[in-house]
Design an enzyme around this catalytic site. Structure first.
Site, short mmCIF file in Angstrom:
data_model
loop_
_atom_site.label_atom_id
_atom_site.label_comp_id
_atom_site.label_asym_id
_atom_site.label_seq_id
_atom_site.Cartn_x
_atom_site.Cartn_y
_atom_site.Cartn_z
N TYR A 12 15.97 -6.33 -6.21
CA TYR A 12 14.86 -7.61 -6.86
C TYR A 12 16.03 -8.01 -7.41
O TYR A 12 14.82 -9.30 -8.02
CB TYR A 12 14.59 -6.54 -7.67
CG TYR A 12 13.04 -5.51 -6.70
CD1 TYR A 12 12.35 -6.05 -6.37
CD2 TYR A 12 13.45 -4.20 -6.84
CE1 TYR A 12 11.28 -5.57 -5.94
CE2 TYR A 12 12.95 -3.19 -6.05
CZ TYR A 12 11.81 -3.72 -5.78
OH TYR A 12 10.59 -2.88 -4.53
N ASN A 29 1.74 -10.68 -6.52
CA ASN A 29 2.63 -10.02 -5.75
C ASN A 29 1.93 -8.29 -7.13
O ASN A 29 2.32 -7.92 -7.45
CB ASN A 29 3.77 -10.05 -7.22
CG ASN A 29 4.82 -8.86 -6.32
OD1 ASN A 29 4.68 -8.20 -5.52
ND2 ASN A 29 6.39 -9.28 -6.04
N ASP A 76 -10.05 -5.76 -2.08
CA ASP A 76 -12.05 -5.76 -1.69
C ASP A 76 -11.89 -6.91 -3.10
O ASP A 76 -12.91 -7.77 -2.50
CB ASP A 76 -13.01 -4.59 -2.52
CG ASP A 76 -13.09 -3.79 -0.83
OD1 ASP A 76 -12.50 -4.84 -0.28
OD2 ASP A 76 -13.06 -2.56 -0.98
N HIS A 114 6.39 -11.13 -2.30
CA HIS A 114 7.05 -10.67 -2.33
C HIS A 114 8.66 -10.03 -2.48
O HIS A 114 8.07 -11.92 -1.73
CB HIS A 114 6.78 -9.70 -1.39
CG HIS A 114 5.44 -8.95 -1.20
ND1 HIS A 114 5.21 -7.84 -2.10
CD2 HIS A 114 4.38 -9.30 -0.09
CE1 HIS A 114 3.86 -7.28 -1.25
NE2 HIS A 114 2.90 -8.21 -0.06
N ARG A 141 5.88 -0.20 3.75
CA ARG A 141 5.41 -1.37 3.43
C ARG A 141 4.94 -2.11 3.79
O ARG A 141 5.37 -3.42 3.54
CB ARG A 141 6.95 -1.91 2.76
CG ARG A 141 7.63 -0.46 1.77
CD ARG A 141 8.65 -1.32 0.45
NE ARG A 141 9.24 -0.04 0.13
CZ ARG A 141 9.49 1.00 -0.93
NH1 ARG A 141 8.02 0.11 -1.80
NH2 ARG A 141 10.22 1.19 -2.12
#
Ligand code: DHK
Length: 181
Positions: free
Chosen positions: A55, A106, A119, A132, A143
């Site tokens: 990340y 994200n 929804d 992402h 994922r």
């Protein structure tokens, strides 16, 4: 050294002063700008500390600042938030109706699990861009399937935190031109 950002629970937009960029973005000039909700799901407050090899070392405060700068350039206002709670992010999405012009999200771990979030996004009738940091399709198979993608206008993944800036630019194009970014 990065410190984790406490998960946020701000009131909407002008009511709140949370994060380094918000005061400036939601200053006087921002009032008449289209508002984009930039929503972040669980563990994104740990950005900069969590698995930096995946990340990166950028913190969520840095990402907020990046989004604020790009939004400013594009003539947009942002409401940048993070939560570790599924119900909270669902409520925030519901609250976008009538308030926001679009959503950049994200969804983190809720991407692959939350029908409730999908929804809620479907119910907003707003353009939704899913971001992402990592390329979720190069990672574990669980994922790969995103419920959120079923409600998204577009998806950006694998481009690091620059994906947020790209999503805001694409959102500005969508708001200007409809389908054509
Ligand atoms: C962030 C997460 O927390 C993960 O659960 C997703 C996403 C990937 C990201 O790349 O930003 O699988």
């Amino acid at each position: 050294m990065a410190t984790p950002r406490p998960p946020g629970n701000p009131a909407w937009a002008q009511d709140a002063v949370v994060g380094p960029a918000r005061a400036r973005v939601l200053g006087a000039r921002a009032m008449d700008r289209p508002l984009i909700a930039v929503l972040n799901g669980p563990n994104m407050n740990m950005l900069g500390l969590r698995q930096p090899e995946l990340y990166g070392s950028t913190t969520l405060d840095d990402v907020e600042q990046l989004c604020a700068d790009v939004a400013d350039e594009l003539g947009l206002a942002i409401d940048f938030r993070q939560t570790n709670g599924e119900g909270e992010i669902v409520t925030w999405v519901q609250e976008c109706r009538g308030r926001a012009a679009g959503i950049v999200i994200n969804p983190a771990g809720y991407t692959n699990t939350s029908i409730a979030l999908m929804d809620a996004l479907l119910a907003t009738d707003l353009p939704v861009l899913e971001v992402h940091i990592t390329n979720i399709h190069r990672r574990e198979e669980f994922r790969h399937r995103s419920f959120v993608s079923l409600a998204a206008t577009g998806v950006i993944c694998g481009l690091g935190v620059a994906g947020y800036a790209l999503a805001l630019r694409a959102m500005a194009g969508l708001l200007r031109n409809g389908d054509d970014v």
